[in-house]
Write a protein that holds these residues in place. Sequence first.
Motif, PDB file in Angstrom:
ATOM      1  N   LEU A  61      -6.178  -4.942   0.490  1.00 13.76           N
ATOM      2  CA  LEU A  61      -6.903  -3.887   1.190  1.00 13.76           C
ATOM      3  C   LEU A  61      -8.111  -3.420   0.388  1.00 13.76           C
ATOM      4  O   LEU A  61      -9.176  -3.150   0.944  1.00 13.76           O
ATOM      5  CB  LEU A  61      -5.971  -2.706   1.480  1.00 13.76           C
ATOM      6  CG  LEU A  61      -4.890  -2.988   2.524  1.00 13.76           C
ATOM      7  CD1 LEU A  61      -3.756  -1.980   2.412  1.00 13.76           C
ATOM      8  CD2 LEU A  61      -5.488  -2.996   3.920  1.00 13.76           C
ATOM      9  N   CYS A  95      -6.754   4.026   4.880  1.00 12.40           N
ATOM     10  CA  CYS A  95      -5.347   3.625   4.968  1.00 12.40           C
ATOM     11  C   CYS A  95      -4.458   4.831   5.247  1.00 12.40           C
ATOM     12  O   CYS A  95      -3.520   4.764   6.053  1.00 12.40           O
ATOM     13  CB  CYS A  95      -4.897   2.935   3.682  1.00 12.40           C
ATOM     14  SG  CYS A  95      -5.585   1.271   3.456  1.00 12.40           S
ATOM     15  N   CYS A 152       0.835  -1.198   0.000  1.00 12.75           N
ATOM     16  CA  CYS A 152       0.000   0.000   0.000  1.00 12.75           C
ATOM     17  C   CYS A 152       0.876   1.258   0.000  1.00 12.75           C
ATOM     18  O   CYS A 152       1.882   1.325   0.714  1.00 12.75           O
ATOM     19  CB  CYS A 152      -0.873  -0.043   1.250  1.00 12.75           C
ATOM     20  SG  CYS A 152      -1.659   1.494   1.739  1.00 12.75           S
ATOM     21  N   CYS A 189      -1.905  -3.527  -1.188  1.00 12.98           N
ATOM     22  CA  CYS A 189      -2.949  -2.704  -1.800  1.00 12.98           C
ATOM     23  C   CYS A 189      -4.112  -3.551  -2.326  1.00 12.98           C
ATOM     24  O   CYS A 189      -5.269  -3.280  -2.016  1.00 12.98           O
ATOM     25  CB  CYS A 189      -2.329  -1.860  -2.918  1.00 12.98           C
ATOM     26  SG  CYS A 189      -3.489  -0.770  -3.762  1.00 12.98           S
ATOM     27  N   ASN A 239      -5.549  -3.375   9.954  1.00 16.06           N
ATOM     28  CA  ASN A 239      -6.263  -3.504   8.682  1.00 16.06           C
ATOM     29  C   ASN A 239      -6.258  -4.892   8.044  1.00 16.06           C
ATOM     30  O   ASN A 239      -6.922  -5.091   7.039  1.00 16.06           O
ATOM     31  CB  ASN A 239      -5.706  -2.482   7.696  1.00 16.06           C
ATOM     32  CG  ASN A 239      -5.966  -1.076   8.171  1.00 16.06           C
ATOM     33  OD1 ASN A 239      -7.103  -0.687   8.356  1.00 16.06           O
ATOM     34  ND2 ASN A 239      -4.912  -0.317   8.408  1.00 16.06           N
ATOM     35  N   ARG A 248      -9.984  -2.001   3.815  1.00 23.72           N
ATOM     36  CA  ARG A 248      -9.837  -0.596   4.209  1.00 23.72           C
ATOM     37  C   ARG A 248      -9.766   0.250   2.948  1.00 23.72           C
ATOM     38  O   ARG A 248      -9.087  -0.097   1.989  1.00 23.72           O
ATOM     39  CB  ARG A 248      -8.565  -0.425   5.036  1.00 23.72           C
ATOM     40  CG  ARG A 248      -8.426   0.892   5.747  1.00 23.72           C
ATOM     41  CD  ARG A 248      -9.391   0.988   6.925  1.00 23.72           C
ATOM     42  NE  ARG A 248      -9.021   2.100   7.811  1.00 23.72           N
ATOM     43  CZ  ARG A 248      -9.894   2.960   8.297  1.00 23.72           C
ATOM     44  NH1 ARG A 248     -11.181   2.853   8.009  1.00 23.72           N
ATOM     45  NH2 ARG A 248      -9.497   3.931   9.094  1.00 23.72           N
ATOM     46  N   THR A 276      -1.042  -5.310   4.415  1.00 26.07           N
ATOM     47  CA  THR A 276      -0.327  -4.114   3.954  1.00 26.07           C
ATOM     48  C   THR A 276      -0.301  -4.083   2.427  1.00 26.07           C
ATOM     49  O   THR A 276       0.320  -3.214   1.836  1.00 26.07           O
ATOM     50  CB  THR A 276       1.123  -4.070   4.480  1.00 26.07           C
ATOM     51  OG1 THR A 276       1.814  -5.244   4.028  1.00 26.07           O
ATOM     52  CG2 THR A 276       1.165  -3.968   5.993  1.00 26.07           C
TER      53      THR A 276
END
Length: 134
Positions: free
Chosen positions: A105, A120, A54, A102, A97, A115, A100
Motif C-alpha cells: 500500500l 486506508c 495494514c 502495508c 486499494n 493508498r 491489504t
Amino acid sequence: MNRAERAAEYHKKGYNCAQAIVCAFCDKAGLDEETAFKVSEGLGLGVSDTYGTCGAVTGMALIMGMANSCGDLEAPVSKADTYKKVRELNDSFRKKNGSTICRELKGMDTGKVLRSCPGCIEDAAKILSEKLGE
C-alpha cells in the motif's frame, strides 16, 4: 462526527492506523478507549514491520471479532462466521486499494503508493461501518 472522521482525528493525534480504527469503533467491541488503544498498539505499521497486514485492516478484524464472537469459551461456535465476515472486510478493502499489505500500500518496493495511511483508515472505517450495519 462519523466514524471515519473520528478515526482520521485519532490518526492526526498520533494514533497508529490500527488504533485509529479500533478506538473509533471501541463501543462496538465493548471496550473502553484506553483498552482499545492498548490492545491495538502493536498492530500498526503492518504489525510493526510494514511487511504485514495494514493496521487499518487488522483493526477491522479486531473489531469484527469482538462484535461477532459468541464469547463462549466452552463452545466457541462463532469462529467460522467471524472468519467469513473478516474475509468480506478484507476483500472489500483489497478491491478498493489493490492490497491489504502495508508495504504494498505504501509502495515501498515499487515507488507507487496504492493508498496513503489516512486513505486506508478512511476506507477501513467506511467498510467496517457498512458491514456493521451503520
